[in-house]
Design a protein around this motif. Structure first.
Motif, PDB file in Angstrom:
ATOM      1  N   LEU A 209       0.792  -1.226   0.000  1.00  0.00           N
ATOM      2  CA  LEU A 209       0.000   0.000   0.000  1.00  0.00           C
ATOM      3  C   LEU A 209       0.829   1.283   0.000  1.00  0.00           C
ATOM      4  O   LEU A 209       0.295   2.371  -0.123  1.00  0.00           O
ATOM      5  CB  LEU A 209      -0.939   0.004   1.210  1.00  0.00           C
ATOM      6  N   SER A 211       2.578   2.726  -2.133  1.00  0.00           N
ATOM      7  CA  SER A 211       2.501   3.589  -3.317  1.00  0.00           C
ATOM      8  C   SER A 211       1.368   4.610  -3.170  1.00  0.00           C
ATOM      9  O   SER A 211       1.459   5.718  -3.693  1.00  0.00           O
ATOM     10  CB  SER A 211       2.302   2.759  -4.567  1.00  0.00           C
ATOM     11  N   ALA A 212       0.317   4.225  -2.457  1.00  0.00           N
ATOM     12  CA  ALA A 212      -0.792   5.169  -2.279  1.00  0.00           C
ATOM     13  C   ALA A 212      -0.325   6.412  -1.534  1.00  0.00           C
ATOM     14  O   ALA A 212      -0.793   7.516  -1.798  1.00  0.00           O
ATOM     15  CB  ALA A 212      -1.937   4.501  -1.521  1.00  0.00           C
ATOM     16  N   ALA A 216      -1.396   9.576  -3.695  1.00  0.00           N
ATOM     17  CA  ALA A 216      -2.657  10.195  -3.290  1.00  0.00           C
ATOM     18  C   ALA A 216      -2.515  11.617  -2.709  1.00  0.00           C
ATOM     19  O   ALA A 216      -3.246  12.515  -3.144  1.00  0.00           O
ATOM     20  CB  ALA A 216      -3.397   9.272  -2.319  1.00  0.00           C
ATOM     21  N   LEU A 256      -8.667  -3.175  13.353  1.00  0.00           N
ATOM     22  CA  LEU A 256      -8.630  -2.293  12.184  1.00  0.00           C
ATOM     23  C   LEU A 256      -7.152  -2.058  11.852  1.00  0.00           C
ATOM     24  O   LEU A 256      -6.481  -1.284  12.536  1.00  0.00           O
ATOM     25  CB  LEU A 256      -9.326  -0.968  12.518  1.00  0.00           C
ATOM     26  N   PRO A 257      -6.643  -2.730  10.838  1.00  0.00           N
ATOM     27  CA  PRO A 257      -5.214  -2.608  10.551  1.00  0.00           C
ATOM     28  C   PRO A 257      -4.813  -1.183  10.173  1.00  0.00           C
ATOM     29  O   PRO A 257      -5.567  -0.477   9.487  1.00  0.00           O
ATOM     30  CB  PRO A 257      -4.994  -3.570   9.384  1.00  0.00           C
ATOM     31  N   PRO A 260      -3.989  -0.049   5.917  1.00  0.00           N
ATOM     32  CA  PRO A 260      -5.184   0.193   5.102  1.00  0.00           C
ATOM     33  C   PRO A 260      -6.020   1.353   5.617  1.00  0.00           C
ATOM     34  O   PRO A 260      -6.620   2.084   4.820  1.00  0.00           O
ATOM     35  CB  PRO A 260      -5.945  -1.134   5.227  1.00  0.00           C
ATOM     36  N   THR A 261      -6.046   1.533   6.936  1.00  0.00           N
ATOM     37  CA  THR A 261      -6.830   2.656   7.469  1.00  0.00           C
ATOM     38  C   THR A 261      -6.223   3.990   7.033  1.00  0.00           C
ATOM     39  O   THR A 261      -6.940   4.912   6.633  1.00  0.00           O
ATOM     40  CB  THR A 261      -6.887   2.588   9.006  1.00  0.00           C
ATOM     41  N   VAL A 263      -4.515   4.457   4.370  1.00  0.00           N
ATOM     42  CA  VAL A 263      -4.787   4.606   2.935  1.00  0.00           C
ATOM     43  C   VAL A 263      -6.228   5.056   2.705  1.00  0.00           C
ATOM     44  O   VAL A 263      -6.494   5.904   1.848  1.00  0.00           O
ATOM     45  CB  VAL A 263      -4.487   3.292   2.189  1.00  0.00           C
ATOM     46  N   LEU A 264      -7.148   4.521   3.485  1.00  0.00           N
ATOM     47  CA  LEU A 264      -8.534   4.970   3.321  1.00  0.00           C
ATOM     48  C   LEU A 264      -8.678   6.439   3.690  1.00  0.00           C
ATOM     49  O   LEU A 264      -9.412   7.177   3.035  1.00  0.00           O
ATOM     50  CB  LEU A 264      -9.480   4.116   4.156  1.00  0.00           C
ATOM     51  N   SER A 267      -7.491   8.380   0.883  1.00  0.00           N
ATOM     52  CA  SER A 267      -8.430   8.258  -0.236  1.00  0.00           C
ATOM     53  C   SER A 267      -9.613   9.200  -0.052  1.00  0.00           C
ATOM     54  O   SER A 267     -10.111   9.792  -1.017  1.00  0.00           O
ATOM     55  CB  SER A 267      -8.927   6.816  -0.356  1.00  0.00           C
ATOM     56  N   VAL A 270      -8.515  12.559  -1.028  1.00  0.00           N
ATOM     57  CA  VAL A 270      -8.470  12.694  -2.490  1.00  0.00           C
ATOM     58  C   VAL A 270      -9.868  12.918  -3.041  1.00  0.00           C
ATOM     59  O   VAL A 270     -10.102  13.822  -3.852  1.00  0.00           O
ATOM     60  CB  VAL A 270      -7.844  11.431  -3.137  1.00  0.00           C
TER      61      VAL A 270
ATOM     62  N   GLY C  91      -3.044   4.730  -9.404  1.00  0.00           N
ATOM     63  CA  GLY C  91      -2.425   4.696  -8.086  1.00  0.00           C
ATOM     64  C   GLY C  91      -3.354   5.145  -6.961  1.00  0.00           C
ATOM     65  O   GLY C  91      -3.059   4.902  -5.794  1.00  0.00           O
ATOM     66  N   ILE C  92      -4.447   5.800  -7.310  1.00  0.00           N
ATOM     67  CA  ILE C  92      -5.404   6.208  -6.289  1.00  0.00           C
ATOM     68  C   ILE C  92      -6.468   5.126  -6.091  1.00  0.00           C
ATOM     69  O   ILE C  92      -6.843   4.803  -4.978  1.00  0.00           O
ATOM     70  CB  ILE C  92      -6.091   7.529  -6.699  1.00  0.00           C
ATOM     71  N   PRO C  95      -5.322   1.050  -4.493  1.00  0.00           N
ATOM     72  CA  PRO C  95      -5.014   0.915  -3.066  1.00  0.00           C
ATOM     73  C   PRO C  95      -6.255   1.122  -2.198  1.00  0.00           C
ATOM     74  O   PRO C  95      -6.411   0.460  -1.174  1.00  0.00           O
ATOM     75  CB  PRO C  95      -3.985   2.021  -2.818  1.00  0.00           C
ATOM     76  N   ALA C  96      -7.154   2.012  -2.643  1.00  0.00           N
ATOM     77  CA  ALA C  96      -8.358   2.248  -1.850  1.00  0.00           C
ATOM     78  C   ALA C  96      -9.210   0.986  -1.804  1.00  0.00           C
ATOM     79  O   ALA C  96      -9.634   0.545  -0.732  1.00  0.00           O
ATOM     80  CB  ALA C  96      -9.147   3.418  -2.450  1.00  0.00           C
ATOM     81  N   SER C  99      -7.512  -1.667   0.249  1.00  0.00           N
ATOM     82  CA  SER C  99      -7.573  -1.388   1.679  1.00  0.00           C
ATOM     83  C   SER C  99      -8.918  -1.804   2.263  1.00  0.00           C
ATOM     84  O   SER C  99      -8.983  -2.398   3.352  1.00  0.00           O
ATOM     85  CB  SER C  99      -7.351   0.105   1.943  1.00  0.00           C
ATOM     86  N   ILE C 103      -9.375  -4.518   5.246  1.00  0.00           N
ATOM     87  CA  ILE C 103     -10.082  -4.173   6.483  1.00  0.00           C
ATOM     88  C   ILE C 103     -11.268  -5.113   6.707  1.00  0.00           C
ATOM     89  O   ILE C 103     -11.505  -5.588   7.825  1.00  0.00           O
ATOM     90  CB  ILE C 103     -10.538  -2.695   6.432  1.00  0.00           C
ATOM     91  N   ALA C 106      -9.926  -8.318   8.003  1.00  0.00           N
ATOM     92  CA  ALA C 106      -9.450  -8.212   9.378  1.00  0.00           C
ATOM     93  C   ALA C 106     -10.618  -8.154  10.357  1.00  0.00           C
ATOM     94  O   ALA C 106     -10.553  -8.717  11.445  1.00  0.00           O
ATOM     95  CB  ALA C 106      -8.574  -6.972   9.526  1.00  0.00           C
ATOM     96  N   ARG C 107     -11.677  -7.501   9.955  1.00  0.00           N
ATOM     97  CA  ARG C 107     -12.767  -7.307  10.908  1.00  0.00           C
ATOM     98  C   ARG C 107     -13.760  -8.461  10.953  1.00  0.00           C
ATOM     99  O   ARG C 107     -14.252  -8.805  12.012  1.00  0.00           O
ATOM    100  CB  ARG C 107     -13.508  -6.011  10.581  1.00  0.00           C
TER     101      ARG C 107
END
Lengths: 377, 287, 369
Positions: A209, A211-212, A216, A256-257, A260-261, A263-264, A267, A270, C91-92, C95-96, C99, C103, C106-107
């Motif tokens: 992740l 690269s984001a 971003a 909640l890792p 990724p959080t 990155v969100l 996002s 963005v 690239g935007i 990854p979103a 992710s 998540i 994981a949850r």
């Protein structure tokens, strides 16, 4: 994968995680601007994936699991990967997208081979390396944060020193060469700094992740400003905001890792930027288009009314809404336009559903028509 | 400082892409203070010649001298105006900033442009009639305005020799006149200007010297001497002629059908026909 | 069949199935779309898993493939706004989506048999344990059937749409003018890429799918100019890399998928270095030969130009050449010797004379264009 349970805000671990994530956000955000402006956004993806074998090899060779050693290994491999991409593009007919995808996946494959090999060597436990795959912010300690901050500061310092050369490289490389500036060297310096910015984030966000974090913040920042300096500052701020808020949110919510959080979070920034940034944002543009369409419609109703009135001896002759609407070929909104004109004092109600021009309206209509004439070929 | 030696001296310049020559054994002398067009068909190597003079492409052979010294030593005397389409105009910067880039070479490492650079840039913008646009974002410029900004960026270099790659491409008629006036001003102040040019019609009007190029140098010199129908035929004739003497002669061309001297007559007409034919091949972009 | 053989068979089928669409990804300059798709399908796999309840349901394949196509559409949507460039759009977006997938796992899927490592890295070694049964009879590993079907689908797709793919790849404008819809072909093709990526993640994981899609076609691209041959070569390189990767993993006791990806990298490197015409070694050799050949041509023309001119004597001296043509004295000597050998020039002491042949050669140098 799962982070700890919710923690008090002033907890040491949380402070470290937030600090580390924020710092890496600043650095990758700032450097990402140049990558994005050079249309090399995905180079970050290649570099972060390519770093994996470096991490594994650094561990294999030194037996050390210290972040410093692993980050150096990552940097070396990321740098070699970038070099390989450049060489493939320069020396064969392979295009850049293919070279990036190739290096990204093949290096990652090699890294995976080394990682699985390490896991099966009895003396080494896998712990410590796996965290680079998806990042493990919770494992950040003071030393790691100091390393991120130190290397990050170095990257930012170099950027400040080479500011105008980096700008020239991104905008007009050939012109820079004609000035006698060794643009190839500048390119190498910028790429090295980008590699640095990426590898310091791997431990927190992970190779997949990272690269984001390069692309971003810069893409978001571009929407708000037309100045490079402001863009770099904004991008760094967005990166930091995403890093800190991602770290906080993930620490407060169970399982909640962090990576990724984060990155969100970026996002969301963005998305908000693409929609709401003044001047460039989509909503802004739609509103502008709507306003100008409306203005045109109101103007054309005024001119229509004027044209109708011209058929009578008295220019303030009143007409019904239907008569005006008939002239506008069903463009719609005639009544609303008439009301808008009435508010501006250009039209007045001459009875129930009857409208006539005011003297001001006549002047306005005539001036609109005169402009139209002048602009006509 | 510019008097005795030619402003630009190119000797035996050969540039090859793979095994095919893009430029072959070019000899060129451009005296100081002329305004010179480089014309030739697509793929004739016009842009390559400019880039080779600037050291942006590596020649297989040959040397370039600027005012009597190798290019590397006299680089500061040369300013370059690349093709407008070579950069991304959506780059986040404004007009003044782009113009100041012209000073980066003189500034050297680690030094930031300051008040002096700003003043120089403003003066250059004044010269191209763009001072009011100094704070304008570059994506909001028209094609002609972009070209003027590039010109201003070259002007702040305060060079002796200007190399320009198609400055008239895609600009409006008013800008074209303004640019021509500027180029003539440069020449009047003793500067040497080399322009890659596409429109043969305007060569006699805008320029006093011309080089006809098609991989080889067909001719170069004052417009009224070398811009002849015969030379144009040699340049645009399809094949690359080897030695002028071998090329077809007297194939129905009325001697030196001069173009642009304003005199009516068969020569003039033949010249125009040749120009028209050549223009067809000259359209489009070169790359 | 022994498990080893079965693993190799699955590996080969996966590699070939990936290489086929990969050819067009490489040629269409969309290699990084495979990056985006293969990451983003994680979300589709997770969602499909929630709906279908197991990882082998066809519903999951369809759902995940739909996510892949959605990714392509999203990238295009973002890019079309004109606010960001295409690389940034890719690239935007992915990854979103990735992710969100991580998540969700994981949850909500922590206790079930779905973890990110498995999706990302795959595990080919387990392939023989997941059997396919038809009417109570064991007919082989399920992975073999799934990927075999996808392989057949890919072959059929390319066979049926070969003309359209070729045309839209090399000249989209012409294809549109001839009535083919480039957009339709594009989305059909991207669906194939997505389905292939989904099918393959089980075996090799979603990142190494990229290696199998990109590296063999890239290697083949350096070996041939013919599209049909490139497809065949890509498949062959993919298959060989798969088998070699299996044995490497056997040797190192490491990830099979990782070794397969490594071997595709080795195959590409070999092609990059040693391809008969486009390889680096061939290029260096050719350049040296061309340089000599080119130098002889320059010498001939140089002499021809000064023939009969007042400076002919000066310009035709061997010791003058290195100065005038910027050659080192050694290189000048070599050029002269070679030119003499070919009969282009005659040497008298330091003075060079052009032969009749040499003069014709100089002439020819120009009209050839």
């Amino acid at each position: 994968m799962a982070e700890g349970l919710s923690l008090p805000v002033f907890d040491y671990t949380l402070r470290m995680v937030a600090l580390g994530s924020g710092a890496l956000g600043v650095v990758s955000g700032a450097l990402g601007v140049f990558a994005v402006l050079r249309k090399q956004g995905l180079l970050g993806d290649a570099i972060s994936h390519a770093a994996l074998p470096g991490i594994a090899l650094a561990f294999l060779l030194t037996g050390s699991r210290s972040t410093m050693v692993l980050v150096l290994g990552a940097a070396a491999a990321g740098w070699i990967g970038t070099l390989a991409v450049m060489q493939i593009v320069e020396r064969s007919r392979i295009k850049e997208d293919t070279a990036l995808g190739l290096i990204l996946s093949v290096f990652f494959g090699i890294g995976l081979v080394l990682l699985t090999y390490i896991q099966r060597v009895p003396t080494a436990s896998q712990a410590g390396l796996d965290r680079f795959l998806f990042g493990q912010a919770a494992a950040l300690v003071g030393r790691d944060v100091a390393l991120i901050a130190g290397l990050g500061a170095l990257a930012l310092l170099v950027t400040a020193l080479f500011w105008k050369e980096f700008k020239l490289l991104a905008f007009d490389r050939a012109f820079g060469e004609s000035l006698g500036i060794p643009m190839r060297t500048v390119d190498v310096v910028l790429t090295s700094v980008l590699v640095l910015a990426i590898v310091i984030g791997l431990q927190t966000v992970g190779v997949v992740l990272m690269s984001a974090m390069v692309v971003a913040p810069a893409a978001a920042a571009r929407q708000w400003t037309d100045r490079l300096g402001v863009m770099v500052l904004l991008s760094a701020a967005f990166g930091a905001l995403a890093g800190v808020s991602g770290a906080l949110v993930s620490s407060m919510v169970e399982r909640l890792p962090t990576g990724p959080t984060i990155v969100l979070c970026i996002s969301v920034i963005v998305l908000a930027s693409l929609l709401f940034a003044p001047n460039r944002g989509l909503v802004w543009n739609a509103a502008r288009r709507y306003r100008s369409r409306r203005r045109l419609r109101v103007q054309s109703v005024l001119v229509d009314l004027y044209a109708l009135a011209r058929q009578h001896e008295h220019l303030e002759h009143a007409h019904s809404t239907a008569a005006v609407r008939a002239m506008s070929y069903g463009r719609g909104g005639t009544l609303a336009s008439l009301r808008a004109l009435e508010q501006r004092g250009l039209v007045r109600r001459a009875g129930r559903d009857l409208w006539s021009l005011t003297p001001a309206g006549i002047r306005e209509a005539e001036s609109l028509l005169a402009v139209g004439d002048r602009e006509a070929p | 400082m510019t008097a005795e030696r030619p402003a630009i001296e190119v000797n035996d310049l050969t540039v090859a892409y793979r095994d095919r020559p893009a430029l072959w054994d070019i000899d060129l002398e451009v005296p100081s203070g002329v305004l010179m067009a480089i014309v030739g068909p697509n793929g004739a190597g016009k842009t390559t010649l400019i880039k080779a003079i600037l050291g942006l492409v590596r020649p297989a052979a040959g040397q370039v001298q600027i005012h009597g010294r190798p290019y590397e030593e006299n680089r500061r005397l040369v300013a370059y105006v690349p093709q407008r389409g070579s950069v991304d105009w959506d780059f986040p910067t404004n007009v003044l900033d782009v113009v100041m880039m012209g000073r980066y070479g003189a500034l050297g490492w680690f030094r930031r442009p300051g008040r002096r650079e700003r003043e120089l840039a403003m003066a250059a913008l004044e010269q191209v009639g763009m001072a009011a646009f100094a704070d304008r974002q570059i994506s909001q410029l028209s094609g002609g305005q972009q070209q003027r900004v590039f010109l201003a960026r070259a002007l702040v270099q305060d060079a002796q020799v200007y190399l320009m790659d198609e400055p008239f491409q895609g600009v409006d008629a008013r800008t074209e006149r303004a640019i021509v006036a500027l180029l003539q001003e440069l020449r009047a102040s003793g500067r040497t200007v080399l322009v890659v040019h596409h429109d043969l019609q305007t060569v006699p009007e805008y320029f006093d010297w011309v080089m006809l190029l098609n991989v080889r140098r067909i001719a170069s010199g004052p417009v009224d001497e070398v811009f002849t129908d015969r030379n144009l035929r040699l340049t645009y004739g399809g094949r690359v002629p080897f030695i002028a003497a071998v090329a077809p002669q007297g194939t129905g061309v009325g001697g030196d059908g001069r173009v642009g001297d304003g005199s009516p007559g068969p020569g003039r007409l033949a010249g125009e026909a040749g120009v028209a034919a050549a223009k067809r091949t000259a359209d489009g972009s070169e790359r | 069949m022994s498990p080893e053989l079965e693993i190799q068979l699955v590996a080969v089928v996966v590699a070939v199935a990936c290489a086929l669409p990969g050819v067009f990804l490489v040629l269409r300059r969309m290699a990084l779309m495979s990056d985006a798709i293969s990451h983003a399908i994680l979300l589709g796999i997770v969602l499909g898993f929630f709906v279908a309840g197991d990882l082998t349901s066809p519903l999951l394949v369809v759902g995940a493939a739909a996510t892949g196509v959605l990714t392509v559409a999203l990238v295009e949507l973002v890019y079309r706004t004109g606010l960001v460039k295409e690389d940034a759009a890719i690239g935007i977006v992915f990854p979103a989506l990735f992710s969100v997938g991580v998540i969700l796992i994981a949850r909500y899927a922590g206790d079930v048999h779905l973890d990110v490592d498995a999706v990302l890295l795959g595990e080919l070694a387990f392939a023989p344990f997941d059997r396919m049964e038809v009417a109570g009879r064991d007919v082989g590993p399920r992975g073999l059937w799934v990927m075999g079907s996808i392989l057949l689908l890919n072959v059929a797709f390319i066979a049926v749409f070969f003309k359209e793919l070729k045309l839209t790849t090399f000249d989209a404008a012409l294809a549109g003018a001839l009535g083919f819809s480039p957009a339709l072909v594009h989305y059909l093709f991207m669906s194939m890429v997505s389905i292939t990526a989904v099918g393959a993640f089980d075996a090799v994981g979603s990142i190494l799918v990229i290696a199998l899609m990109i590296a063999p076609p890239a290697a083949a691209y350096l070996l041939t100019d013919d599209l049909g041959r490139m497809i065949g070569l890509s498949a062959a390189i993919g298959a060989v890399s798969a088998i070699a990767g299996f044995w490497l993993s056997f040797l190192l006791d490491a990830s099979i998928a990782g070794c397969m990806a490594t071997m595709t990298g080795v195959a590409f490197t070999a092609s990059f270095l040693f391809a008969p015409e486009r390889g680096l070694v061939a290029a260096v050799r050719r350049r040296a030969r061309q340089r000599l050949e080119f130098a002889q041509r320059m010498l001939a023309i140089h002499l021809a130009q000064h023939e009969g001119a007042p400076d002919a004597v000066e310009e035709s001296r061997v010791d003058h050449l290195h100065e005038h043509l910027r050659w080192t004295p050694e290189f000048a000597g070599r050029v002269v010797r070679e030119s003499e050998r070919r009969g282009l020039v005659r040497r008298e002491g330091e003075r060079l004379w052009l032969t009749e042949f040499g003069r014709a050669y100089a002439d020819r140098s120009f009209v050839a264009d």
